[in-house]
Write a protein that holds these residues in place. Sequence first.
Motif, PDB file in Angstrom:
ATOM      1  N   ILE A 204      15.543 -31.751 -14.288  1.00 57.59           N
ATOM      2  CA  ILE A 204      14.922 -33.025 -13.929  1.00 57.59           C
ATOM      3  C   ILE A 204      15.474 -33.530 -12.604  1.00 57.59           C
ATOM      4  O   ILE A 204      14.745 -34.084 -11.774  1.00 57.59           O
ATOM      5  N   TYR A 205      16.758 -33.323 -12.384  1.00 54.55           N
ATOM      6  CA  TYR A 205      17.387 -33.729 -11.130  1.00 54.55           C
ATOM      7  C   TYR A 205      17.167 -32.703 -10.021  1.00 54.55           C
ATOM      8  O   TYR A 205      16.908 -33.056  -8.871  1.00 54.55           O
ATOM      9  N   LEU A 206      17.306 -31.430 -10.365  1.00 56.19           N
ATOM     10  CA  LEU A 206      17.403 -30.391  -9.334  1.00 56.19           C
ATOM     11  C   LEU A 206      16.084 -29.705  -9.020  1.00 56.19           C
ATOM     12  O   LEU A 206      15.872 -29.273  -7.884  1.00 56.19           O
ATOM     13  N   ASN A 207      15.208 -29.555 -10.010  1.00 56.12           N
ATOM     14  CA  ASN A 207      13.973 -28.787  -9.823  1.00 56.12           C
ATOM     15  C   ASN A 207      12.805 -29.528 -10.454  1.00 56.12           C
ATOM     16  O   ASN A 207      12.327 -29.147 -11.521  1.00 56.12           O
ATOM     17  N   PRO A 208      12.333 -30.600  -9.819  1.00 50.67           N
ATOM     18  CA  PRO A 208      11.278 -31.408 -10.423  1.00 50.67           C
ATOM     19  C   PRO A 208      10.028 -30.600 -10.747  1.00 50.67           C
ATOM     20  O   PRO A 208       9.590 -29.777  -9.951  1.00 50.67           O
ATOM     21  N   PHE A 209       9.521 -30.824 -11.940  1.00 47.59           N
ATOM     22  CA  PHE A 209       8.334 -30.169 -12.504  1.00 47.59           C
ATOM     23  C   PHE A 209       8.569 -28.719 -12.892  1.00 47.59           C
ATOM     24  O   PHE A 209       7.642 -28.042 -13.358  1.00 47.59           O
ATOM     25  N   TYR A 210       9.799 -28.227 -12.723  1.00 42.14           N
ATOM     26  CA  TYR A 210      10.129 -26.894 -13.225  1.00 42.14           C
ATOM     27  C   TYR A 210      10.598 -27.060 -14.670  1.00 42.14           C
ATOM     28  O   TYR A 210      11.774 -27.056 -14.947  1.00 42.14           O
ATOM     29  N   TYR A 211       9.674 -27.231 -15.592  1.00 42.16           N
ATOM     30  CA  TYR A 211      10.055 -27.185 -17.005  1.00 42.16           C
ATOM     31  C   TYR A 211       8.873 -26.803 -17.884  1.00 42.16           C
ATOM     32  O   TYR A 211       9.046 -26.074 -18.847  1.00 42.16           O
ATOM     33  N   ILE A 212       7.683 -27.271 -17.517  1.00 43.07           N
ATOM     34  CA  ILE A 212       6.511 -26.822 -18.263  1.00 43.07           C
ATOM     35  C   ILE A 212       6.423 -25.303 -18.188  1.00 43.07           C
ATOM     36  O   ILE A 212       5.900 -24.646 -19.101  1.00 43.07           O
ATOM     37  N   ASP A 213       6.991 -24.738 -17.128  1.00 47.19           N
ATOM     38  CA  ASP A 213       6.991 -23.280 -16.930  1.00 47.19           C
ATOM     39  C   ASP A 213       7.609 -22.550 -18.120  1.00 47.19           C
ATOM     40  O   ASP A 213       7.124 -21.495 -18.531  1.00 47.19           O
ATOM     41  N   TYR A 214       8.703 -23.109 -18.652  1.00 46.79           N
ATOM     42  CA  TYR A 214       9.358 -22.469 -19.791  1.00 46.79           C
ATOM     43  C   TYR A 214       8.450 -22.459 -21.015  1.00 46.79           C
ATOM     44  O   TYR A 214       8.421 -21.487 -21.778  1.00 46.79           O
ATOM     45  N   THR A 215       7.717 -23.538 -21.219  1.00 49.27           N
ATOM     46  CA  THR A 215       6.863 -23.588 -22.399  1.00 49.27           C
ATOM     47  C   THR A 215       5.657 -22.664 -22.248  1.00 49.27           C
ATOM     48  O   THR A 215       5.253 -22.010 -23.216  1.00 49.27           O
ATOM     49  N   LEU A 216       5.084 -22.620 -21.055  1.00 50.94           N
ATOM     50  CA  LEU A 216       3.974 -21.692 -20.817  1.00 50.94           C
ATOM     51  C   LEU A 216       4.434 -20.257 -21.051  1.00 50.94           C
ATOM     52  O   LEU A 216       3.740 -19.452 -21.696  1.00 50.94           O
ATOM     53  N   ALA A 217       5.605 -19.939 -20.519  1.00 49.96           N
ATOM     54  CA  ALA A 217       6.139 -18.582 -20.678  1.00 49.96           C
ATOM     55  C   ALA A 217       6.517 -18.303 -22.129  1.00 49.96           C
ATOM     56  O   ALA A 217       6.336 -17.184 -22.616  1.00 49.96           O
ATOM     57  N   GLN A 218       7.039 -19.327 -22.827  1.00 46.73           N
ATOM     58  CA  GLN A 218       7.387 -19.132 -24.230  1.00 46.73           C
ATOM     59  C   GLN A 218       6.151 -18.791 -25.050  1.00 46.73           C
ATOM     60  O   GLN A 218       6.199 -17.952 -25.957  1.00 46.73           O
ATOM     61  N   THR A 219       5.026 -19.417 -24.723  1.00 45.96           N
ATOM     62  CA  THR A 219       3.779 -19.103 -25.405  1.00 45.96           C
ATOM     63  C   THR A 219       3.402 -17.639 -25.185  1.00 45.96           C
ATOM     64  O   THR A 219       2.925 -16.964 -26.107  1.00 45.96           O
ATOM     65  N   CYS A 220       3.636 -17.146 -23.978  1.00 42.04           N
ATOM     66  CA  CYS A 220       3.385 -15.726 -23.686  1.00 42.04           C
ATOM     67  C   CYS A 220       4.411 -14.833 -24.373  1.00 42.04           C
ATOM     68  O   CYS A 220       4.075 -13.772 -24.923  1.00 42.04           O
ATOM     69  N   ALA A 221       5.671 -15.250 -24.352  1.00 42.53           N
ATOM     70  CA  ALA A 221       6.734 -14.446 -24.955  1.00 42.53           C
ATOM     71  C   ALA A 221       6.528 -14.302 -26.461  1.00 42.53           C
ATOM     72  O   ALA A 221       6.792 -13.236 -27.043  1.00 42.53           O
ATOM     73  N   LEU A 222       6.054 -15.355 -27.097  1.00 40.07           N
ATOM     74  CA  LEU A 222       5.770 -15.269 -28.529  1.00 40.07           C
ATOM     75  C   LEU A 222       4.673 -14.245 -28.799  1.00 40.07           C
ATOM     76  O   LEU A 222       4.682 -13.574 -29.841  1.00 40.07           O
ATOM     77  N   GLN A 223       3.736 -14.106 -27.861  1.00 45.38           N
ATOM     78  CA  GLN A 223       2.727 -13.054 -28.012  1.00 45.38           C
ATOM     79  C   GLN A 223       3.355 -11.673 -27.890  1.00 45.38           C
ATOM     80  O   GLN A 223       2.994 -10.743 -28.626  1.00 45.38           O
ATOM     81  N   PHE A 224       4.311 -11.511 -26.973  1.00 41.50           N
ATOM     82  CA  PHE A 224       5.033 -10.243 -26.873  1.00 41.50           C
ATOM     83  C   PHE A 224       5.785  -9.956 -28.179  1.00 41.50           C
ATOM     84  O   PHE A 224       5.873  -8.813 -28.627  1.00 41.50           O
ATOM     85  N   TRP A 225       6.336 -11.010 -28.770  1.00 35.28           N
ATOM     86  CA  TRP A 225       7.027 -10.852 -30.059  1.00 35.28           C
ATOM     87  C   TRP A 225       6.070 -10.313 -31.120  1.00 35.28           C
ATOM     88  O   TRP A 225       6.397  -9.356 -31.840  1.00 35.28           O
ATOM     89  N   VAL A 226       4.873 -10.907 -31.204  1.00 33.57           N
ATOM     90  CA  VAL A 226       3.886 -10.461 -32.180  1.00 33.57           C
ATOM     91  C   VAL A 226       3.528  -9.000 -31.928  1.00 33.57           C
ATOM     92  O   VAL A 226       3.500  -8.173 -32.853  1.00 33.57           O
ATOM     93  N   ARG A 227       3.287  -8.662 -30.672  1.00 35.28           N
ATOM     94  CA  ARG A 227       2.862  -7.295 -30.344  1.00 35.28           C
ATOM     95  C   ARG A 227       3.989  -6.294 -30.556  1.00 35.28           C
ATOM     96  O   ARG A 227       3.740  -5.139 -30.931  1.00 35.28           O
ATOM     97  N   SER A 228       5.232  -6.695 -30.304  1.00 36.16           N
ATOM     98  CA  SER A 228       6.358  -5.774 -30.497  1.00 36.16           C
ATOM     99  C   SER A 228       6.537  -5.422 -31.970  1.00 36.16           C
ATOM    100  O   SER A 228       7.027  -4.336 -32.303  1.00 36.16           O
ATOM    101  N   ARG A 229       6.145  -6.317 -32.859  1.00 36.10           N
ATOM    102  CA  ARG A 229       6.220  -6.042 -34.295  1.00 36.10           C
ATOM    103  C   ARG A 229       5.152  -5.038 -34.718  1.00 36.10           C
ATOM    104  O   ARG A 229       5.320  -4.324 -35.705  1.00 36.10           O
ATOM    105  N   GLN A 230       4.067  -4.981 -33.949  1.00 42.33           N
ATOM    106  CA  GLN A 230       2.970  -4.066 -34.267  1.00 42.33           C
ATOM    107  C   GLN A 230       3.170  -2.698 -33.625  1.00 42.33           C
ATOM    108  O   GLN A 230       2.917  -1.667 -34.247  1.00 42.33           O
ATOM    109  N   ASP A 231       3.603  -2.700 -32.352  1.00 46.01           N
ATOM    110  CA  ASP A 231       3.786  -1.442 -31.614  1.00 46.01           C
ATOM    111  C   ASP A 231       4.841  -1.694 -30.536  1.00 46.01           C
ATOM    112  O   ASP A 231       4.509  -2.073 -29.408  1.00 46.01           O
ATOM    113  N   PHE A 232       6.102  -1.476 -30.866  1.00 39.68           N
ATOM    114  CA  PHE A 232       7.179  -1.809 -29.948  1.00 39.68           C
ATOM    115  C   PHE A 232       7.082  -0.999 -28.661  1.00 39.68           C
ATOM    116  O   PHE A 232       7.288  -1.527 -27.566  1.00 39.68           O
ATOM    117  N   GLY A 233       6.757   0.282 -28.774  1.00 42.12           N
ATOM    118  CA  GLY A 233       6.674   1.136 -27.591  1.00 42.12           C
ATOM    119  C   GLY A 233       5.646   0.639 -26.593  1.00 42.12           C
ATOM    120  O   GLY A 233       5.903   0.603 -25.385  1.00 42.12           O
TER     121      GLY A 233
END
Length: 561
Positions: free
Chosen positions: A483-512
């Motif tokens: 909030i002090y150092l990188n304004p508006f750099y935080y929604i990025d983590y949530t957008l990426a987390q939404t993508c990362a959770l998809q990688f989690w789902v796919r890794s459970r189906q076919d890790f390779g």
Amino acid sequence: MDAVDFSEIQVPTPTPEDVRQQYEALNQQLAIATDANTAMAVVADWDQLRRRLDTWQNLTHLQFSRDTRDADAKAALEYCDELRPKLTELEVAMKRRLLDGPWLGEIRQRFGDQVIALWQSHVLTYEPAIEQAMVREAKIGNDYTELLASASFEFRGETTNIEGIRKYLVDADRQTRHDAAEMLWSWFASQREPLDTLYDEQVKLRDSMARTLGFENFIGLGYKRMNRVDYDLHDVERYRAAVRDQVVPLATELRNRQAQQLGVDQLMFWDEGIHDPTGNPKPQGDHDWMIDRAKEMFDAMGGGLGEFFHMMDRCHLMDLKNRPTKAGGGFCTDFPAFGVPYIYANFNGTKGDVEVFTHEIGHAFQSYCSRHQPLCDYLFPTYESCEIHSMSLEFLTWPEMERFFGDGAERFRRIHLIQSLLFLPYGVAVDHFQHLVYAQPNATPAERRAMWQEMERTYLPHRSYGDLPHVGDGGMWQLQRHIYLNPFYYIDYTLAQTCALQFWVRSRQDFGQAMQDYVALCRRGGEAPFQELARSAGLVSPFDEGCLTDVVAQARAVLEI
């Protein structure tokens, strides 16, 4: 895998005149270029100059972070911050010339549309009129970092800092957690005035810069600074609403279940970090032991991670131990003139050590995979894309967690998933808060605290602070460095987390296949905007209708909710 040792990474400190002369030479060469190959050779030379300057700036910032009390490091950082606007002015002028010049079509053909979009965004963020304001903005950020690094606590017979006291915030003993939280937030209460003053000046300074550049307020400038080229404010608003409607109810259920599992009538703020009455699982060894386990883990995972991590260790490209006067947090930086990244963290003996470590290695691996990209603009993608690599690697390392946690590995995986879901409402609260702040730059500190309380009621309705000072009055956000150092750099983590959770789902189906797609995404670096990169890896954009619906459904099934 040959690479330079950290001790050998040195770049002469540039002077304004030296850099200006180098830019003048490049401009002269570009002016007399009569064919595309000659012009592109000038662009390549300019790119090498930028890599050297970026390496110097990144190294300077790193050395200050490693010891905020080092007078030489602080002086070097202050010089760097004073020179940065002058470097920006020269860089922006070159980008404008290339965007307006006869070689734009050739640049597009050779490097694609993304670099054009990035340059078009960047040239809107600077004019010489804001030079001194930029220097001051950087100075305020350094003062904030130094202030937090100065915090010292005597707790349970140990002298420690903010990073060190965090381990007590997740202690199995509830009274210990409460007392550690009370001590931490009492320090913030004692520093309320300087923290408010620093942020107040930052907000007004940024608003002034934005208006000087022709923006209505800092929100527009902030988005340009973040190089958001394929989505806008309205997309972010819709995403925040989706989190509010679909994830906040799940988060409330998770918090209620957490209270039951901990055997408490009401889950308090100091309970939120612990999910098992016996305590969260911890790594079963110290720093050196963890490095050895990491070597085994990455060797087993394949995809080039093993060779990469051995290089990082051999070349001393990591600083992971907590020390007094060391700046808090964790990050990855890089030295593009040498083609290597560097990761920084503050281990404190908790499961978070494994999480921040795998997170930053994800950034570093991507950086290394894309080190041969033809332009430094493509070495890293924009921030929300960067965080896909880091957060996804956290999930992709799940099958190896027995190496760190033994029979506590399954508990770790479950807690990691729960906390990843719980993070989404907090992350959008931070983002929404900043939009409120910069839409009302003349608000008082008390009004900003009220804004944060509004965000907590909206996105974190389960939160109870009890008798803790400062946070109960709307001050919790002041620990969030972004909030002090990188304004508006935080929604990025949530957008990426939404993508990362998809990688989690796919890794459970076919890790390779998931690993193959992950490595391919890392190799692309920043050659495309966020949504194109995500879709190229088989991911659904967080802005697409229904994206969160599927992720939440998968999580509910696994967590049996």
